[in-house]
Design a protein around this motif. Structure first.
Motif, PDB file in Angstrom:
ATOM      1  N   THR A  19       0.827  -1.208   0.000  1.00 47.03           N
ATOM      2  CA  THR A  19       0.000   0.000   0.000  1.00 47.03           C
ATOM      3  C   THR A  19       0.858   1.252   0.000  1.00 47.03           C
ATOM      4  OG1 THR A  19      -1.741  -1.162   1.206  1.00 47.03           O
ATOM      5  CG2 THR A  19      -1.835   1.235   1.206  1.00 47.03           C
TER       6      THR A  19
ATOM      7  N   LYS B 166       2.331   1.824  -3.466  1.00 40.70           N
ATOM      8  CA  LYS B 166       1.329   2.299  -4.432  1.00 40.70           C
ATOM      9  C   LYS B 166       1.040   3.787  -4.260  1.00 40.70           C
ATOM     10  CE  LYS B 166      -1.215  -1.871  -5.667  1.00 40.70           C
ATOM     11  NZ  LYS B 166      -2.566  -2.446  -5.849  1.00 40.70           N
ATOM     12  N   TRP B 167       0.874   4.224  -3.019  1.00 35.32           N
ATOM     13  CA  TRP B 167       0.595   5.637  -2.778  1.00 35.32           C
ATOM     14  C   TRP B 167       1.768   6.505  -3.223  1.00 35.32           C
ATOM     15  CZ3 TRP B 167      -3.797   7.860  -2.335  1.00 35.32           C
ATOM     16  CH2 TRP B 167      -4.879   7.240  -1.721  1.00 35.32           C
TER      17      TRP B 167
ATOM     18  N   PHE C 288     -11.349   6.003  -3.124  1.00 34.14           N
ATOM     19  CA  PHE C 288     -11.183   5.452  -4.476  1.00 34.14           C
ATOM     20  C   PHE C 288     -11.687   6.421  -5.537  1.00 34.14           C
ATOM     21  CE2 PHE C 288     -12.867   3.149  -8.140  1.00 34.14           C
ATOM     22  CZ  PHE C 288     -11.769   2.407  -8.527  1.00 34.14           C
TER      23      PHE C 288
ATOM     24  N   MET D 230      -9.743   9.862  -5.644  1.00 35.51           N
ATOM     25  CA  MET D 230      -8.472   9.808  -6.345  1.00 35.51           C
ATOM     26  C   MET D 230      -8.665   9.647  -7.848  1.00 35.51           C
ATOM     27  SD  MET D 230      -6.063  10.362  -4.257  1.00 35.51           S
ATOM     28  CE  MET D 230      -4.731   9.973  -5.375  1.00 35.51           C
ATOM     29  N   ARG D 231      -9.697   8.899  -8.240  1.00 34.74           N
ATOM     30  CA  ARG D 231     -10.000   8.769  -9.668  1.00 34.74           C
ATOM     31  C   ARG D 231     -10.403  10.127 -10.248  1.00 34.74           C
ATOM     32  NH1 ARG D 231     -13.374   3.936 -12.451  1.00 34.74           N
ATOM     33  NH2 ARG D 231     -11.295   3.046 -12.253  1.00 34.74           N
TER      34      ARG D 231
ATOM     35  N   THR E  30      -5.361  15.958  -4.339  1.00 35.18           N
ATOM     36  CA  THR E  30      -4.640  14.717  -4.034  1.00 35.18           C
ATOM     37  C   THR E  30      -3.735  14.846  -2.813  1.00 35.18           C
ATOM     38  OG1 THR E  30      -4.636  14.115  -6.382  1.00 35.18           O
ATOM     39  CG2 THR E  30      -3.000  13.036  -4.969  1.00 35.18           C
TER      40      THR E  30
ATOM     41  N   GLU F 234      -3.156   9.301   4.190  1.00 32.05           N
ATOM     42  CA  GLU F 234      -3.017   7.856   4.041  1.00 32.05           C
ATOM     43  C   GLU F 234      -1.611   7.378   4.387  1.00 32.05           C
ATOM     44  OE1 GLU F 234      -5.707   5.827   3.529  1.00 32.05           O
ATOM     45  OE2 GLU F 234      -6.600   7.795   3.905  1.00 32.05           O
TER      46      GLU F 234
ATOM     47  N   ILE G 215      -4.777   2.661  -7.054  1.00 34.42           N
ATOM     48  CA  ILE G 215      -5.955   2.706  -6.188  1.00 34.42           C
ATOM     49  C   ILE G 215      -6.818   1.453  -6.326  1.00 34.42           C
ATOM     50  CG2 ILE G 215      -6.016   5.216  -6.169  1.00 34.42           C
ATOM     51  CD1 ILE G 215      -8.262   5.158  -8.166  1.00 34.42           C
TER      52      ILE G 215
ATOM     53  N   LEU H  81      -8.462   0.008  -3.198  1.00 34.78           N
ATOM     54  CA  LEU H  81      -9.294   0.893  -2.378  1.00 34.78           C
ATOM     55  C   LEU H  81     -10.783   0.747  -2.630  1.00 34.78           C
ATOM     56  CD1 LEU H  81      -7.166   4.168  -2.632  1.00 34.78           C
ATOM     57  CD2 LEU H  81      -7.194   2.493  -0.769  1.00 34.78           C
TER      58      LEU H  81
END
Length: 405
Positions: free
Chosen positions: A226, A229-230, A290, A293-294, A330, A337, A401, A404
């Protein structure tokens, strides 16, 4: 004597003041134009930005360890002092090598603050019993930074049209003010050592050796999917947004914007960014992380496309504003997070990995964009950059993401 809760709130107030003063980047909207004015080519300017990020890359983790070992407050104090040095060198730099020294100094200044300010904010929120509201606090800090940057950029445009040296004299004064505000901050970790009940992780809160901090940090980064990825998504999205924003200064100038006009647009950009940061907690509450962020990723892609392919006056400005809003929506989400998952005793070190990844991106992409602009022209480089950036952000978003949902 103040209670722990009062100390936490007092720290947050002082941190808001520090953020406001430290983000008075009077050259923020104009630095690329400034160095063009000093006779540097696009490629040389790209190299300057690369030097800044090479410096960040080399010092991010060591200075994160330094901050975790010696103190987050000490790191912020040193950062402010180096801001004074950067301003002074920039005032007298007329060639590439002095400019390179200025940017290396600026890189260390940024690195010292990276992670330390967020660490103080998160731990102070825990002191004050506001940890569950950290996204709101983070959003406010980013908003304060953006409002301060916007005001400074607008003023900077006016100062530059009057006389370039006033821009960097004002920057120097702002760093002195930032240094003074840090003196009112109480290192939150010291109190936590005697108040284990406020610990928010299973990690003990004593000060470890530098070797132990590094070893634990590398182990955590390796094991946490995780976290990786972030960091990756944040670096790619913010990297392309920053590249377009910086080279966009010259694209705006190319399209007939004045220095004052660019300063006003940058101020508007930061005002919109402040609204985005302040709205982050509400957006996440309404749509979840989710979809939030999209939304930010798609907004960044749309902004770059408008900026590159429809460069009329209003459309160009809209693209500039859209991509900025995406990045600023963002930032507080990523900040929350990452803070949620990293251990306290390596907090500044692990948070510095985020800026390390961003620096690595900028070392490669920023001078490459400058070389491309010098080779095929800035407008055509923007075409290529918007397509490559859009694809990269989309792929990073889908991968980053995916867990998520």
């Amino acid at each position: 004597m103040k209670s722990q809760k009062d100390l936490g709130r007092s720290n947050l107030t002082a941190l808001y003041a520090y953020t406001g003063a430290s983000k008075l980047w009077f050259d923020g909207a104009l630095w690329l134009i400034y160095w063009q004015h000093r006779g540097l080519s696009f490629f040389q300017i790209g190299l300057l930005e690369a030097i800044l990020h090479v410096t960040c890359l080399m010092t991010d983790v060591p200075l994160g360890i330094f901050a975790d070992r010696v103190g987050w407050k000490v790191a912020l104090l040193l950062s402010s002092l180096l801001g004074v040095v950067y301003s002074g060198v920039s005032l007298f730099a007329h060639g590439f090598w002095l400019a390179a020294l200025a940017f290396a100094t600026r890189g260390i200044q940024i690195t010292l603050a990276n992670g330390s300010d967020s660490s103080i904010a998160y731990e102070s929120a825990a002191w004050a019993g506001l940890r569950d509201n950290y996204l709101k606090i983070s959003g406010r800090l980013f908003a304060v930074a953006l409002i301060s940057m916007g005001a400074a950029e607008m003023i900077g445009g006016s100062l530059a049209s009057w006389s370039w040296p006033y821009v960097y004299l004002a920057f120097m004064a702002a760093n002195v003010a930032a240094f003074i505000t840090v003196l009112f901050i109480r290192e939150p970790r010291n109190k936590r050592q005697n108040n284990a009940q406020v610990s928010d992780t299973n990690d003990d809160t004593k000060r470890h050796s530098a070797v132990t901090i590094l070893r634990h940090s590398l182990h955590f980064a390796k094991e946490s999917r995780t976290f990786t990825k972030w960091i990756t998504l944040s670096a790619i999205l913010s990297g392309f947004v920053a590249t377009f924003a910086f080279y966009g200064q010259s694209l705006l100038l190319h399209n007939g914007w004045s220095l004052v006009g660019i300063g006003i647009l940058s101020a508007t950009e930061n005002g919109l960014g402040a609204i985005s940061s302040l709205s982050a907690s509400k957006v996440v509450s309404r749509f979840g992380i989710f979809w939030s962020m999209r939304l930010a990723s798609l907004l960044a892609i749309a902004g770059m496309a408008l900026f590159a392919w429809l460069p009329g006056g209003i459309i160009l400005a809209l693209g500039y504003l859209f991509q900025s809003a995406a990045g600023n929506l963002t930032d507080p989400i990523v900040d929350q997070e990452l803070n949620r998952i990293v251990p306290s005793s390596q907090r500044a070190t692990l948070l510095s990995f985020n800026s390390t990844a961003f620096s690595l991106f900028m070392i490669i992409v920023f001078p490459l964009f400058g070389w491309l602009a010098q080779t095929i022209g800035l407008v055509h480089a923007a075409y290529v950059g918007s397509v490559v950036g859009g694809i990269a952000i989309f792929v990073a978003m889908r991968w980053g993401i995916s867990d998520l949902r």
